[in-house]
Design a protein around this motif. Structure first.
Motif, short mmCIF file in Angstrom:
data_model
loop_
_atom_site.label_atom_id
_atom_site.label_comp_id
_atom_site.label_asym_id
_atom_site.label_seq_id
_atom_site.Cartn_x
_atom_site.Cartn_y
_atom_site.Cartn_z
N PRO A 107 2.99 30.10 5.35
CA PRO A 107 1.86 29.69 6.20
C PRO A 107 1.01 30.85 6.68
CG PRO A 107 3.96 29.35 7.32
CD PRO A 107 4.28 29.72 5.92
N ASP A 108 1.61 31.98 6.97
CA ASP A 108 0.83 33.13 7.45
C ASP A 108 -0.11 33.65 6.37
OD1 ASP A 108 3.21 33.80 6.10
OD2 ASP A 108 3.28 35.80 7.00
N VAL B 183 1.06 26.45 1.78
CA VAL B 183 1.06 26.48 3.25
C VAL B 183 2.49 26.36 3.78
CG1 VAL B 183 0.32 25.28 5.33
CG2 VAL B 183 -1.31 25.65 3.48
N PHE C 163 -7.21 21.75 10.34
CA PHE C 163 -6.40 21.68 9.11
C PHE C 163 -7.20 21.07 7.97
CE2 PHE C 163 -2.75 20.17 6.49
CZ PHE C 163 -2.11 21.38 6.35
N VAL D 198 3.67 19.63 8.74
CA VAL D 198 3.17 20.94 8.31
C VAL D 198 2.04 21.38 9.22
CG1 VAL D 198 2.00 22.19 6.45
CG2 VAL D 198 3.85 20.60 5.90
N ARG D 199 1.10 20.48 9.46
CA ARG D 199 -0.04 20.81 10.32
C ARG D 199 0.42 21.19 11.73
NH1 ARG D 199 -2.55 18.13 14.09
NH2 ARG D 199 -1.69 16.09 13.57
N LEU E 32 -2.35 23.69 14.07
CA LEU E 32 -3.77 23.40 13.89
C LEU E 32 -4.07 21.95 14.25
CD1 LEU E 32 -4.57 25.17 10.49
CD2 LEU E 32 -4.99 26.02 12.79
N GLN F 152 3.36 22.32 12.65
CA GLN F 152 4.15 23.55 12.64
C GLN F 152 3.26 24.80 12.66
OE1 GLN F 152 6.82 23.31 9.30
NE2 GLN F 152 8.13 21.78 10.30
N ILE F 153 2.10 24.70 12.01
CA ILE F 153 1.22 25.88 12.02
C ILE F 153 0.23 25.84 13.18
CG2 ILE F 153 1.48 26.39 9.58
CD1 ILE F 153 -1.19 25.11 9.05
N LEU G 71 -2.92 30.91 5.81
CA LEU G 71 -3.91 30.92 6.89
C LEU G 71 -4.81 32.14 6.81
CD1 LEU G 71 -1.71 29.67 9.86
CD2 LEU G 71 -3.63 28.46 8.80
N LYS G 72 -4.21 33.30 6.58
CA LYS G 72 -5.00 34.54 6.48
C LYS G 72 -5.97 34.47 5.32
CE LYS G 72 -4.55 39.52 6.08
NZ LYS G 72 -3.63 40.65 5.90
#
Length: 96
Positions: A87-88, A83, A51, A40-41, A46, A43-44, A91-92
């Motif tokens: 995820p967007d 997440v 993260f 997961v970390r 970070l 993929q986004i 994160l936002k």
């Protein structure tokens, strides 16, 4: 009334012991699959520091999750699911 409750509690404890010792089958079983934290970390995009900061945990805790020595629980597990799903949005929301 109290004697009935005590009797039911005692019966439940005996059933739990039988299940724990393999002498009886559980009436139901729940399996919760957690997403792979490291995937997961990554993929986004970070770092571990970023993260961990976003998840509001220490880097050490994050490393334990990634190495499967520990699993996220409670609000951390719920946030991790968010997440993964969006995820967007996560994160936002967490960076504002």
């Amino acid at each position: 009334m109290e004697e009935i409750l005590f009797s039911e509690l005692l019966k439940s404890l005996k059933e739990a012991n039988d299940i724990a010792e393999g002498m009886s089958e559980a009436s139901r079983r729940f399996e919760i699959t957690l997403p792979d934290v490291q995937s997961v970390r990554e993929q986004i995009g970070l770092s571990q520091d970023e993260f961990a900061s976003m998840m509001r945990v220490s880097v050490r805790t994050l490393q334990n999750w990634e190495k499967h020595r520990r699993n996220p629980t409670g609000s951390a597990a719920a946030l991790l699911k968010i997440v993964v799903a969006a995820p967007d949005v996560a994160l936002k929301s967490l960076h504002s």
